[in-house]
Design a protein around this motif. Structure first.
Motif, mmCIF file in Angstrom:
data_model
loop_
_atom_site.group_PDB
_atom_site.id
_atom_site.type_symbol
_atom_site.label_atom_id
_atom_site.label_comp_id
_atom_site.label_asym_id
_atom_site.label_seq_id
_atom_site.Cartn_x
_atom_site.Cartn_y
_atom_site.Cartn_z
ATOM 1 N N LYS A 1 0.829 -1.212 0.000
ATOM 2 C CA LYS A 1 0.000 0.000 0.000
ATOM 3 C C LYS A 1 0.854 1.249 0.000
ATOM 4 C CE LYS A 1 -2.618 -1.329 3.514
ATOM 5 N NZ LYS A 1 -3.686 -1.339 4.551
ATOM 6 N N ASN A 2 1.912 1.251 0.793
ATOM 7 C CA ASN A 2 2.795 2.415 0.852
ATOM 8 C C ASN A 2 3.519 2.641 -0.477
ATOM 9 O OD1 ASN A 2 2.098 2.941 3.499
ATOM 10 N ND2 ASN A 2 3.882 1.909 4.364
ATOM 11 N N GLU A 3 3.973 1.562 -1.097
ATOM 12 C CA GLU A 3 4.676 1.687 -2.369
ATOM 13 C C GLU A 3 3.740 2.199 -3.464
ATOM 14 O OE1 GLU A 3 6.628 -1.940 -3.336
ATOM 15 O OE2 GLU A 3 7.997 -1.857 -1.633
ATOM 16 N N LEU A 4 2.510 1.720 -3.470
ATOM 17 C CA LEU A 4 1.532 2.190 -4.453
ATOM 18 C C LEU A 4 1.203 3.660 -4.211
ATOM 19 C CD1 LEU A 4 -0.899 -0.864 -4.577
ATOM 20 C CD2 LEU A 4 0.695 -0.143 -6.369
ATOM 21 N N THR B 1 6.828 7.921 -14.503
ATOM 22 C CA THR B 1 7.487 6.640 -14.227
ATOM 23 C C THR B 1 6.492 5.488 -14.326
ATOM 24 O OG1 THR B 1 8.950 7.759 -12.661
ATOM 25 C CG2 THR B 1 8.900 5.347 -12.594
ATOM 26 N N PRO B 2 6.734 4.474 -15.165
ATOM 27 C CA PRO B 2 5.832 3.322 -15.249
ATOM 28 C C PRO B 2 5.797 2.545 -13.936
ATOM 29 C CG PRO B 2 7.245 3.427 -17.182
ATOM 30 C CD PRO B 2 7.799 4.403 -16.178
ATOM 31 N N LEU B 3 4.670 1.924 -13.662
ATOM 32 C CA LEU B 3 4.499 1.056 -12.492
ATOM 33 C C LEU B 3 4.608 -0.387 -12.949
ATOM 34 C CD1 LEU B 3 3.658 0.643 -9.474
ATOM 35 C CD2 LEU B 3 1.287 0.665 -10.272
ATOM 36 N N LEU B 4 5.406 -1.198 -12.250
ATOM 37 C CA LEU B 4 5.561 -2.610 -12.584
ATOM 38 C C LEU B 4 5.135 -3.450 -11.384
ATOM 39 C CD1 LEU B 4 8.603 -4.203 -14.433
ATOM 40 C CD2 LEU B 4 7.280 -5.434 -12.721
ATOM 41 N N LEU B 5 4.100 -4.263 -11.560
ATOM 42 C CA LEU B 5 3.579 -5.131 -10.508
ATOM 43 C C LEU B 5 3.980 -6.568 -10.813
ATOM 44 C CD1 LEU B 5 -0.096 -3.729 -10.390
ATOM 45 C CD2 LEU B 5 1.887 -2.932 -9.082
#
Length: 216
Positions: free
Chosen positions: A31-34, A46-50
């Motif tokens: 949650k914090n990283e998101l 910046t793209p998000l990579l899950l």
């Protein structure tokens, strides 16, 4: 709106009724990283990579973020690199994406488009590298779009083996692989939300939430 045909392996979707973030059972770290990505990295392009095991909610979360949580987004484009495509088809998908992605997005004052690249683990590193320009912050800012990349990985070690280093360096990556403390936290949260599901079953299946939802 300029749309690609389904034969181009890209699906255009309008904003629709999707889950809220509260519907996801996430450990505090995730949650914090998101939250950090949405507040800081997303605005820089910046793209998000899950990445994580199948069933932990990555694709659903990408759908929620792209269609609901980021308010100024008007259009979402979705590309699924599923195992149903042959190696040659995957190469053609990458080629089409590289040649046409920038033409998807109209001029705007905001980052008002989303591109979701799902099942990205089905591309080898050379194929992944075809997206280097698409995933540059400068490209995202110039053409007013955000990107979410989704990969299935069994653990963090496999992620490091599968991901192309140039792609990883361009992305804000979030791991859904849990340590023991995070695992216990998710188990307790799930049992609290769904008390009718056997606790031992929850403990065995977490973080595969999709599998657990069959018992609700």
């Amino acid at each position: 709106m300029n749309k690609l045909k389904s034969t181009d392996a890209i699906r255009y979707t309008n904003r629709q009724n999707v889950k809220s973030l509260a519907d996801f059972i996430l450990c505090t770290r995730v949650k914090n990283e998101l939250s950090n990505w949405m507040k800081k990295s997303a605005t820089r392009g910046t793209p998000l990579l899950l990445h994580g095991i199948g069933g932990c909610g990555k694709s659903s979360l990408a759908n929620t973020i792209s269609q609901k949580l980021v308010r100024d987004v008007t259009d979402v484009y979705y590309c699924d690199f599923s195992d149903g495509s042959s190696s040659e088809q995957k190469k053609e998908i990458v080629k089409r994406m590289f040649n046409s992605s920038f033409h998807l997005f109209s001029a705007s004052n905001e980052l008002d488009k989303f591109l979701v690249l799902d099942e990205f683990h089905n591309l080898n590193k050379s194929q992944q590298d075809s997206f280097k320009q698409v995933l540059l912050e400068e490209s995202c800012l110039a053409f007013k779009y955000r990107v979410i990349v989704v990969m299935n990985t069994d653990d963090n070690r496999q992620y490091r083996e599968l991901i192309s280093q140039p792609i990883q360096s361009r992305c804000h990556d979030v791991s859904f692989h849990l340590n023991d403390k995070e695992h216990n936290y998710v188990v307790k949260k799930f049992c609290k939300m769904y008390p009718d599901v056997d606790a031992e079953l929850v403990d065995d299946y977490v973080p595969d939430i999709r599998r657990l939802l069959r018992y609700i």
